[in-house]
Design a protein around this motif. Structure first.
Motif, PDB file in Angstrom:
ATOM      1  N   LEU A  55       0.734  -1.215   0.039  1.00 14.20           N
ATOM      2  CA  LEU A  55       0.263   0.251   0.070  1.00 14.20           C
ATOM      3  C   LEU A  55       0.785   1.373   0.120  1.00 14.20           C
ATOM      4  O   LEU A  55       0.476   1.994  -1.191  1.00 14.20           O
ATOM      5  N   ILE A  56       2.381   0.884   0.575  1.00 17.36           N
ATOM      6  CA  ILE A  56       2.814   2.578   0.826  1.00 17.36           C
ATOM      7  C   ILE A  56       3.513   2.220  -0.700  1.00 17.36           C
ATOM      8  O   ILE A  56       3.804   3.465  -1.357  1.00 17.36           O
ATOM      9  N   ALA A  57       4.089   1.303  -1.299  1.00 16.36           N
ATOM     10  CA  ALA A  57       4.351   1.162  -2.591  1.00 16.36           C
ATOM     11  C   ALA A  57       3.589   2.228  -3.748  1.00 16.36           C
ATOM     12  O   ALA A  57       3.839   1.994  -4.926  1.00 16.36           O
ATOM     13  N   GLY A  58       2.356   1.563  -3.196  1.00 13.22           N
ATOM     14  CA  GLY A  58       1.105   1.918  -4.249  1.00 13.22           C
ATOM     15  C   GLY A  58       0.868   1.087  -4.698  1.00 13.22           C
ATOM     16  O   GLY A  58       0.070   0.881  -6.324  1.00 13.22           O
ATOM     17  N   LEU A  59       1.255  -0.552  -5.023  1.00 10.07           N
ATOM     18  CA  LEU A  59       1.075  -1.661  -5.677  1.00 10.07           C
ATOM     19  C   LEU A  59      -0.506  -2.149  -5.460  1.00 10.07           C
ATOM     20  O   LEU A  59      -0.620  -2.776  -5.916  1.00 10.07           O
ATOM     21  N   ALA A  60      -1.361  -1.748  -4.453  1.00  8.05           N
ATOM     22  CA  ALA A  60      -2.349  -2.046  -3.936  1.00  8.05           C
ATOM     23  C   ALA A  60      -2.852  -0.834  -3.686  1.00  8.05           C
ATOM     24  O   ALA A  60      -2.493   0.210  -3.315  1.00  8.05           O
ATOM     25  N   THR A  61      -4.278  -0.928  -3.611  1.00  7.93           N
ATOM     26  CA  THR A  61      -5.384   0.371  -2.777  1.00  7.93           C
ATOM     27  C   THR A  61      -5.862   0.350  -1.688  1.00  7.93           C
ATOM     28  O   THR A  61      -6.568  -1.042  -1.450  1.00  7.93           O
ATOM     29  N   PRO A  62      -5.835   1.119  -0.817  1.00 11.18           N
ATOM     30  CA  PRO A  62      -6.411   0.494   0.220  1.00 11.18           C
ATOM     31  C   PRO A  62      -8.215   1.206   0.391  1.00 11.18           C
ATOM     32  O   PRO A  62      -8.435   1.236  -0.357  1.00 11.18           O
ATOM     33  N   ASP A  63      -8.828   0.044   0.910  1.00 14.68           N
ATOM     34  CA  ASP A  63     -10.496   0.384   1.210  1.00 14.68           C
ATOM     35  C   ASP A  63     -10.273   1.765   1.659  1.00 14.68           C
ATOM     36  O   ASP A  63     -11.932   1.674   1.886  1.00 14.68           O
ATOM     37  N   ALA A  64     -10.352   1.971   3.048  1.00 12.58           N
ATOM     38  CA  ALA A  64      -9.923   3.420   3.877  1.00 12.58           C
ATOM     39  C   ALA A  64      -8.514   3.656   4.215  1.00 12.58           C
ATOM     40  O   ALA A  64      -8.145   3.184   4.396  1.00 12.58           O
ATOM     41  N   GLY A  65      -8.900   4.917   4.306  1.00 12.77           N
ATOM     42  CA  GLY A  65      -7.201   6.038   5.105  1.00 12.77           C
ATOM     43  C   GLY A  65      -6.037   6.258   4.067  1.00 12.77           C
ATOM     44  O   GLY A  65      -6.493   6.572   2.877  1.00 12.77           O
ATOM     45  N   HIS A  66      -4.934   6.878   4.441  1.00 15.89           N
ATOM     46  CA  HIS A  66      -4.131   7.615   3.929  1.00 15.89           C
ATOM     47  C   HIS A  66      -3.213   6.840   3.855  1.00 15.89           C
ATOM     48  O   HIS A  66      -2.478   7.083   4.955  1.00 15.89           O
ATOM     49  N   VAL A  67      -2.700   7.221   2.829  1.00 13.76           N
ATOM     50  CA  VAL A  67      -0.503   7.568   2.428  1.00 13.76           C
ATOM     51  C   VAL A  67       0.317   8.318   2.390  1.00 13.76           C
ATOM     52  O   VAL A  67      -0.289   9.250   1.190  1.00 13.76           O
ATOM     53  N   SER A  68       0.638   8.758   2.730  1.00 22.53           N
ATOM     54  CA  SER A  68       1.524  10.108   2.660  1.00 22.53           C
ATOM     55  C   SER A  68       2.973  10.460   2.484  1.00 22.53           C
ATOM     56  O   SER A  68       3.328   9.605   3.679  1.00 22.53           O
ATOM     57  N   ILE A  69       3.627  10.303   1.611  1.00 25.01           N
ATOM     58  CA  ILE A  69       5.274  10.102   1.679  1.00 25.01           C
ATOM     59  C   ILE A  69       5.546  12.156   1.082  1.00 25.01           C
ATOM     60  O   ILE A  69       5.101  12.832   0.499  1.00 25.01           O
ATOM     61  N   ALA A  70       6.772  12.298   2.125  1.00 28.72           N
ATOM     62  CA  ALA A  70       7.167  13.728   2.152  1.00 28.72           C
ATOM     63  C   ALA A  70       6.284  14.513   2.426  1.00 28.72           C
ATOM     64  O   ALA A  70       6.138  15.818   1.913  1.00 28.72           O
ATOM     65  N   GLY A  71       5.307  14.034   2.971  1.00 25.79           N
ATOM     66  CA  GLY A  71       4.006  16.122   3.151  1.00 25.79           C
ATOM     67  C   GLY A  71       2.745  15.306   1.820  1.00 25.79           C
ATOM     68  O   GLY A  71       1.719  16.119   2.042  1.00 25.79           O
ATOM     69  N   ALA A  72       2.902  14.493   1.271  1.00 29.13           N
ATOM     70  CA  ALA A  72       1.889  15.000   0.241  1.00 29.13           C
ATOM     71  C   ALA A  72       1.757  13.326  -0.110  1.00 29.13           C
ATOM     72  O   ALA A  72       1.896  12.724   0.485  1.00 29.13           O
ATOM     73  N   ASP A  73      -0.217  14.011  -0.087  1.00 28.57           N
ATOM     74  CA  ASP A  73      -1.237  12.579   0.169  1.00 28.57           C
ATOM     75  C   ASP A  73      -1.124  11.972  -0.856  1.00 28.57           C
ATOM     76  O   ASP A  73      -0.981  12.509  -2.007  1.00 28.57           O
ATOM     77  N   VAL A  74      -0.527  10.693  -1.684  1.00 28.29           N
ATOM     78  CA  VAL A  74       0.074  10.220  -2.595  1.00 28.29           C
ATOM     79  C   VAL A  74      -1.058   8.359  -2.665  1.00 28.29           C
ATOM     80  O   VAL A  74      -0.811   7.352  -3.325  1.00 28.29           O
ATOM     81  N   THR A  75      -2.108   8.240  -1.317  1.00 29.66           N
ATOM     82  CA  THR A  75      -3.207   7.441  -1.268  1.00 29.66           C
ATOM     83  C   THR A  75      -3.956   7.116  -3.091  1.00 29.66           C
ATOM     84  O   THR A  75      -4.080   5.952  -3.133  1.00 29.66           O
ATOM     85  N   ARG A  76      -3.902   7.937  -3.914  1.00 30.73           N
ATOM     86  CA  ARG A  76      -4.872   7.820  -5.161  1.00 30.73           C
ATOM     87  C   ARG A  76      -3.435   7.638  -6.325  1.00 30.73           C
ATOM     88  O   ARG A  76      -3.316   7.482  -7.396  1.00 30.73           O
ATOM     89  N   THR A  77      -2.405   7.909  -5.873  1.00 28.71           N
ATOM     90  CA  THR A  77      -1.078   8.001  -6.561  1.00 28.71           C
ATOM     91  C   THR A  77      -0.518   6.220  -7.360  1.00 28.71           C
ATOM     92  O   THR A  77      -0.058   5.823  -6.464  1.00 28.71           O
ATOM     93  N   PRO A  78      -0.795   6.425  -8.543  1.00 27.97           N
ATOM     94  CA  PRO A  78       0.227   4.709  -8.876  1.00 27.97           C
ATOM     95  C   PRO A  78       1.134   4.978  -8.804  1.00 27.97           C
ATOM     96  O   PRO A  78       2.003   6.162  -8.383  1.00 27.97           O
ATOM     97  N   PRO A  79       1.717   3.507  -9.100  1.00 36.22           N
ATOM     98  CA  PRO A  79       3.606   3.617  -7.639  1.00 36.22           C
ATOM     99  C   PRO A  79       4.174   4.303  -8.812  1.00 36.22           C
ATOM    100  O   PRO A  79       5.358   4.659  -8.601  1.00 36.22           O
ATOM    101  N   HIS A  80       4.128   4.157 -10.287  1.00 42.24           N
ATOM    102  CA  HIS A  80       5.247   4.907 -10.619  1.00 42.24           C
ATOM    103  C   HIS A  80       5.517   6.825 -11.066  1.00 42.24           C
ATOM    104  O   HIS A  80       6.644   6.677 -11.362  1.00 42.24           O
ATOM    105  N   LYS A  81       4.349   7.163  -9.950  1.00 39.59           N
ATOM    106  CA  LYS A  81       4.666   8.496  -9.446  1.00 39.59           C
ATOM    107  C   LYS A  81       4.725   8.763  -8.344  1.00 39.59           C
ATOM    108  O   LYS A  81       4.847   9.829  -8.173  1.00 39.59           O
ATOM    109  N   ARG A  82       5.361   7.354  -7.525  1.00 44.63           N
ATOM    110  CA  ARG A  82       5.878   7.860  -6.657  1.00 44.63           C
ATOM    111  C   ARG A  82       6.976   7.943  -5.382  1.00 44.63           C
ATOM    112  O   ARG A  82       6.793   9.003  -4.965  1.00 44.63           O
TER     113      ARG A  82
END
Lengths: 363, 289
Positions: A55-82
């Motif tokens: 989920l942190i890598a973006g190889l799967a999408t969560p059912d709920a909740g958020h992931v942020s990397i370096a201050g930016a919300d990447v929950t809906r960001t595809p892996p190749h842009k993370r």
């Protein structure tokens, strides 16, 4: 940043949940990884640690909740842009490319010049001491060499965070232990932020600044390795991170963060805050138990009989039968070993005994 | 065998050292030598035989005039177009097959294997029934008012290509599927974490890794369709003479065995070229590994 303001986490996970069909793999996980920290997700297979990493890598999408990397919300960001680097279990090297091609894979198509790419491939390979292997096919490499190439490939793109999915578990033990030390030193030198996934508690203790012990989709304890090992917050952590000898009983008295527990071998004192009358398990680590010797103030004491002696090189492990309960004792050195069948007195400090609610009595 | 070529007394030792291998290969060797290689040699020899001994007349008959060359070209054309079409249809289908699970996959596989159990003659006839003036396809088109009169489809090159592609499609899908199913899905994930969009990951990882399957499928379908006899014969008849139909005609109708043998030899050279080229491509694919 004013003093007292919390340092923003480099990788932050909030309320993250993931279900596969009817089973909940991750249940509202919160986790904050500071910049430059090496954090391990430790747990048995099926605890959700790999899912959390994906989920942190973006190889799967969560059912709920958020992931942020370096201050930016990447929950809906595809892996190749993370901009995350992942070192996979069994490495997932591209079999149709040689070592240099694998390491340079993430560099092409970014508008970098050929010379820049070549230099960065060389630098990444030098970091993992694989500079000489640049033109070799990856299938001709040993497991340890493939592991280094996989690491160089992830490092070459200069990712914001590095993720390791059981990256060392395919190596044989000696190489694994060498790589643990080497990898930690390298990542610290680079100032990298990294998340490891492993089921190997020794690896977690060796490599991490902080360990998140995971069980059945939630985090049992998130703390530095010493705390996780020496002051486990839950019985699960106590059992999973090291060996635990356990006595069951009922709390008879409580004071100053300690409880008095009546067990079948008599009363013992342990760290805990359970109510009087509660069913608890008192657990202790093998290295805190002594055979015989002088009683110190605050020691617990029990009599038993040695069932089995196993030699582990620098340590010797004794399995002692204490009123039908197995106590594991570890002693250093090889002199004056007791013999199997011998009756012994065991002593261990109350400060190193921990009382946990008895899971079997709770039901 | 070049370095270990047996000489005189060494031959006995060489045979002895390989006795197990030779024993195991003996039945296959017997079949190949007596039932395949010997008749083939006889046929090749026949292609050079004329009333006055050795001659190249049969070859000049085929390669020397426009009609003869059109036979070669018709065969090659059939092979190339069929191969191209089955590749376009079969490549994505192989991925669909590899990604499907459970009942769906069983259905897909059955739809590939069951037609192989039916005779190619039956399938070619089925196409003539479907495509004739009052066949299923034309009746449907008329019913839907897409056309007023039946469209001529049978005995056209379209019918030939459609029929051939249909019949040879499994031979394209299966080798590609076998290779694609082995590609580790984590390789695409690794490409994604290295900054590749799904399309780029496909081009840079999946496509090159699927190449051996494509080479095998192309070689199979090309060599089957370039030498197909039933399909052009039933779907086009006299309008599309190929090397294969000429072989049959030479032996059965016009009684010119030298011509048939020469056409066969040319077809074999084409087939060998396909084998050599695909082997070479396969090796190149292997070197990158």
């Amino acid at each position: 940043m004013t003093p007292g303001e919390a340092v923003p986490a480099h990788v932050a996970v909030t309320g993250l949940s993931k279900r596969f069909g009817a089973s909940t793999v991750l249940d509202r996980i919160d986790l904050a990884v500071a910049r430059g920290a090496l954090v391990t997700l430790l747990g048995p297979s099926g605890c959700g640690k790999t899912t959390l990493l994906r989920l942190i890598a973006g190889l799967a999408t969560p059912d709920a909740g958020h992931v942020s990397i370096a201050g930016a919300d990447v929950t809906r960001t595809p892996p190749h842009k993370r901009n995350v680097g992942v070192v996979f279990q069994n490495y997932a090297l591209f079999p149709h490319l040689n070592v240099g091609g694998n390491v340079g894979f993430g560099l092409s198509g970014k508008g970098l010049g050929r010379a820049t790419i070549a230099a960065r491939i060389g630098r990444a390979l030098d970091l993992v001491q694989m500079g000489k292997f640049r033109d070799r096919p990856v299938t001709a490499l040993s497991g340890g060499q493939q592991q280094r190439v996989a690491l160089a490939r992830a490092l070459a793109v200069e990712p914001s965070v590095l993720l390791f999915d059981e990256a060392l578990s395919a190596l044989d033990r000696h190489l694994r232990e060498t790589m643990q030390v080497e990898l930690r030193r390298l990542l610290k030198d680079l100032g990298a932020t990294a998340v490891f996934v492993t089921h190997d508690q020794d690896e977690a203790l060796t490599m991490s600044d902080k360990i998140a012990v995971m069980n059945a989709g939630h985090i049992e304890q998130f703390a530095d390795p010493l705390s996780v090992y020496a002051r486990p917050k839950t019985l699960f952590t106590m059992r999973f991170v090291g060996i635990s000898s356990e006595l069951r009983g009922k709390v008879s008295a409580r004071s100053d963060g300690q409880v008095r527990v009546e067990t079948r071998v008599g009363a013992v004192t342990a760290q805990g805050e359970q109510k009087v009358g509660a069913s608890v398990v008192v657990a202790t680590r093998p290295e805190h138990v002594r055979i015989g010797g002088v009683e110190d103030a605050g020691d617990n004491c029990a009599e038993g009989q040695i069932r089995q002696i196993t030699f582990h090189g620098s340590r010797t492990r004794l399995s002692v039968d204490v009123a039908g309960v197995e106590f594991v004792v570890e002693i250093g050195g090889v002199n004056a070993l007791p013999a199997a069948g011998q009756a012994v007195v065991l002593r261990w400090p109350a400060a190193c005994s921990f009382a946990y609610a008895d899971p079997s009595a709770a039901a | 065998m070049s370095a270990a070529a047996p000489h005189g007394a060494n031959l006995v030792a060489w045979l002895r050292s390989r006795r197990a291998g030779l024993t195991l290969a003996a039945p296959a060797l017997f079949v190949l030598i007596f039932l395949y290689a010997a008749p083939l040699a006889h046929l090749l020899a026949g292609s050079f035989r004329g009333p006055a001994g050795f001659t190249l007349e049969a070859y000049t008959k085929v390669l020397g005039d426009a009609y003869g060359r059109s036979l070669v070209w018709n065969s090659l054309r059939l092979g190339l177009i069929t191969t191209g079409l089955t590749l376009i249809v079969g490549y994505p289908a192989a991925f669909g097959l590899a990604m499907s699970r459970g009942v769906l996959r069983s259905l897909f596989l059955a739809s590939l294997f069951l037609p192989l159990a039916a005779s190619v003659i039956a399938k070619a006839f089925a196409w003539t029934i479907l495509l004739r003036s009052h066949g299923l396809v034309n009746d449907a088109l008329i019913f839907l008012h897409l056309t007023a009169k039946p469209i001529r489809m049978i005995f056209t090159q379209t019918s030939l290509i459609v029929g051939a592609a249909n019949i040879f499609l499994p031979f394209m899908i299966l080798p590609i599927y076998a290779v694609v199913a082995q590609i580790d899905p984590r390789l695409t994930e690794a490409a994604a974490t290295l900054g590749c969009s799904p399309a780029r990951a496909f081009l840079r990882v999946v496509l090159p890794l699927s190449a051996p399957g494509v080479v095998a499928g192309v070689a199979l379908v090309f060599s089957l369709s370039v030498s197909a006899y039933v399909v052009p014969n039933l779907l086009m008849g006299e309008n599309y003479p190929t090397l294969a139909t000429t072989i049959a005609k030479a032996f059965l109708l016009i009684r010119d065995p030298a011509l048939g043998a020469a056409a066969g030899a040319i077809l074999m050279v084409i087939g060998l070229a396909v084998v050599v080229v695909s082997n070479r491509l396969g090796e190149q694919g292997g070197q990158g590994r």
